[in-house]
Scaffold this motif. Sequence first.
Motif, PDB file in Angstrom:
ATOM      1  N   LEU A  74      38.907  31.241  47.784  1.00 40.36           N
ATOM      2  CA  LEU A  74      37.660  31.710  48.380  1.00 40.36           C
ATOM      3  C   LEU A  74      37.380  33.168  48.003  1.00 40.36           C
ATOM      4  CD1 LEU A  74      35.257  30.982  50.137  1.00 40.36           C
ATOM      5  CD2 LEU A  74      36.588  31.682  52.144  1.00 40.36           C
ATOM      6  N   MET A  75      38.432  33.976  47.911  1.00 33.61           N
ATOM      7  CA  MET A  75      38.268  35.370  47.470  1.00 33.61           C
ATOM      8  C   MET A  75      37.726  35.411  46.050  1.00 33.61           C
ATOM      9  SD  MET A  75      41.305  37.946  48.417  1.00 33.61           S
ATOM     10  CE  MET A  75      41.804  37.993  50.110  1.00 33.61           C
ATOM     11  N   GLU A  76      38.272  34.561  45.209  1.00 34.21           N
ATOM     12  CA  GLU A  76      37.829  34.491  43.814  1.00 34.21           C
ATOM     13  C   GLU A  76      36.351  34.117  43.736  1.00 34.21           C
ATOM     14  OE1 GLU A  76      39.216  31.885  40.021  1.00 34.21           O
ATOM     15  OE2 GLU A  76      40.808  32.756  41.252  1.00 34.21           O
ATOM     16  N   GLU A  77      35.959  33.165  44.562  1.00 31.06           N
ATOM     17  CA  GLU A  77      34.559  32.722  44.594  1.00 31.06           C
ATOM     18  C   GLU A  77      33.643  33.865  45.047  1.00 31.06           C
ATOM     19  OE1 GLU A  77      31.926  29.617  47.216  1.00 31.06           O
ATOM     20  OE2 GLU A  77      33.938  28.961  46.608  1.00 31.06           O
ATOM     21  N   HIS A  78      34.022  34.555  46.120  1.00 33.51           N
ATOM     22  CA  HIS A  78      33.215  35.682  46.609  1.00 33.51           C
ATOM     23  C   HIS A  78      33.154  36.806  45.573  1.00 33.51           C
ATOM     24  CE1 HIS A  78      32.319  34.216  50.560  1.00 33.51           C
ATOM     25  NE2 HIS A  78      33.611  34.024  50.851  1.00 33.51           N
ATOM     26  N   PHE A  79      34.270  37.080  44.938  1.00 36.80           N
ATOM     27  CA  PHE A  79      34.335  38.109  43.903  1.00 36.80           C
ATOM     28  C   PHE A  79      33.331  37.818  42.796  1.00 36.80           C
ATOM     29  CE2 PHE A  79      36.198  39.156  39.694  1.00 36.80           C
ATOM     30  CZ  PHE A  79      36.235  40.537  39.782  1.00 36.80           C
ATOM     31  N   ASN A  80      33.342  36.584  42.283  1.00 39.01           N
ATOM     32  CA  ASN A  80      32.461  36.209  41.170  1.00 39.01           C
ATOM     33  C   ASN A  80      30.999  36.099  41.570  1.00 39.01           C
ATOM     34  OD1 ASN A  80      34.073  35.867  38.693  1.00 39.01           O
ATOM     35  ND2 ASN A  80      35.226  34.460  39.976  1.00 39.01           N
ATOM     36  N   GLU A  81      30.725  35.567  42.758  1.00 35.86           N
ATOM     37  CA  GLU A  81      29.335  35.311  43.155  1.00 35.86           C
ATOM     38  C   GLU A  81      28.679  36.498  43.855  1.00 35.86           C
ATOM     39  OE1 GLU A  81      29.222  31.650  45.367  1.00 35.86           O
ATOM     40  OE2 GLU A  81      30.049  30.507  43.680  1.00 35.86           O
ATOM     41  N   ASN A  82      29.402  37.156  44.751  1.00 36.85           N
ATOM     42  CA  ASN A  82      28.776  38.168  45.609  1.00 36.85           C
ATOM     43  C   ASN A  82      28.991  39.610  45.162  1.00 36.85           C
ATOM     44  OD1 ASN A  82      28.082  35.986  47.236  1.00 36.85           O
ATOM     45  ND2 ASN A  82      29.913  36.181  48.468  1.00 36.85           N
ATOM     46  N   TYR A  83      30.135  39.902  44.582  1.00 36.06           N
ATOM     47  CA  TYR A  83      30.451  41.293  44.256  1.00 36.06           C
ATOM     48  C   TYR A  83      30.146  41.616  42.784  1.00 36.06           C
ATOM     49  CZ  TYR A  83      32.913  41.149  48.702  1.00 36.06           C
ATOM     50  OH  TYR A  83      33.214  41.007  50.027  1.00 36.06           O
ATOM     51  N   ILE A  84      30.808  40.924  41.876  1.00 35.87           N
ATOM     52  CA  ILE A  84      30.697  41.217  40.449  1.00 35.87           C
ATOM     53  C   ILE A  84      29.525  40.489  39.801  1.00 35.87           C
ATOM     54  CG2 ILE A  84      31.907  40.996  38.229  1.00 35.87           C
ATOM     55  CD1 ILE A  84      33.006  43.207  39.914  1.00 35.87           C
ATOM     56  N   GLU A  85      29.087  39.400  40.402  1.00 37.49           N
ATOM     57  CA  GLU A  85      27.993  38.595  39.847  1.00 37.49           C
ATOM     58  C   GLU A  85      28.307  38.220  38.400  1.00 37.49           C
ATOM     59  OE1 GLU A  85      23.949  40.126  41.564  1.00 37.49           O
ATOM     60  OE2 GLU A  85      25.231  41.880  41.146  1.00 37.49           O
ATOM     61  N   SER A  86      29.432  37.535  38.229  1.00 36.83           N
ATOM     62  CA  SER A  86      29.964  37.273  36.888  1.00 36.83           C
ATOM     63  C   SER A  86      29.069  36.391  36.014  1.00 36.83           C
ATOM     64  CB  SER A  86      31.371  36.686  36.974  1.00 36.83           C
ATOM     65  OG  SER A  86      31.369  35.518  37.729  1.00 36.83           O
ATOM     66  N   ASP A  87      28.167  35.612  36.592  1.00 37.34           N
ATOM     67  CA  ASP A  87      27.232  34.856  35.752  1.00 37.34           C
ATOM     68  C   ASP A  87      26.242  35.808  35.079  1.00 37.34           C
ATOM     69  OD1 ASP A  87      28.350  32.367  36.222  1.00 37.34           O
ATOM     70  OD2 ASP A  87      27.062  31.939  37.942  1.00 37.34           O
ATOM     71  N   LYS A  88      25.866  36.859  35.789  1.00 37.25           N
ATOM     72  CA  LYS A  88      24.923  37.844  35.267  1.00 37.25           C
ATOM     73  C   LYS A  88      25.637  38.900  34.410  1.00 37.25           C
ATOM     74  CE  LYS A  88      21.171  40.758  37.002  1.00 37.25           C
ATOM     75  NZ  LYS A  88      20.520  41.266  38.215  1.00 37.25           N
ATOM     76  N   TYR A  89      26.860  39.279  34.807  1.00 40.01           N
ATOM     77  CA  TYR A  89      27.654  40.302  34.113  1.00 40.01           C
ATOM     78  C   TYR A  89      29.029  39.708  33.785  1.00 40.01           C
ATOM     79  CZ  TYR A  89      24.125  43.100  36.542  1.00 40.01           C
ATOM     80  OH  TYR A  89      22.954  43.600  37.038  1.00 40.01           O
ATOM     81  N   PRO A  90      29.137  38.940  32.724  1.00 37.18           N
ATOM     82  CA  PRO A  90      30.351  38.153  32.458  1.00 37.18           C
ATOM     83  C   PRO A  90      31.575  38.922  31.959  1.00 37.18           C
ATOM     84  CG  PRO A  90      28.759  37.823  30.705  1.00 37.18           C
ATOM     85  CD  PRO A  90      28.081  38.662  31.748  1.00 37.18           C
TER      86      PRO A  90
END
Length: 179
Positions: A74-90
């Motif tokens: 769940l931390m990994e999911e929040h990190f990618n979606e909410n904090y780093i926005e890895s889809d936008k900033y890969p």
Amino acid sequence: MKKYITLLLISISILSKAQDKMLTKNGIVTFEASVPSFEEIKAKSNIASCIVNTNTGEIAALVLVKSFRFKIALMEEHFNENYIESDKYPKATFKGKIEGFNYSKITTEAKDFKINGKLELHGKSKDITIIAKIKRGKDGLEILSNFSVNSDDFDIKIPSVVSKKVSKKVNIELDFILK
């Protein structure tokens, strides 16, 4: 015969240029943004890339943000979606230069080097200076570093609900063996 000599000279030229660069595709980058008395916020990537030009001391590194693994999914999911926005900033990248680097003088004893460069993360760039321990190891050129960055410098928003549980000061550890 001239074709073979030309081909041989081109091959030697390419090989000598290739020897000017050392690289890894399985460098380790770890970061931690933990706060005492709360759950550990730590992640690790084992597939960071790094390249060093042994003639100039120029260095570049790249890590895909989605390659970081946490203990808690769940931390990994929040990190990618909410904090780093890895889809936008890969990806996170660093480009810089190792001050006073002379590959021929690197020994098996680690020496501190200052590295100046630009870190790009979350769509923002920041000039940083880090200290790295560099030495020749049995498997290649070893580069180790520990440094900190501030999440505010990269416009990474930490929701107020968890702001007491997540540090804005993010500690980063690098472990690269370049061949």
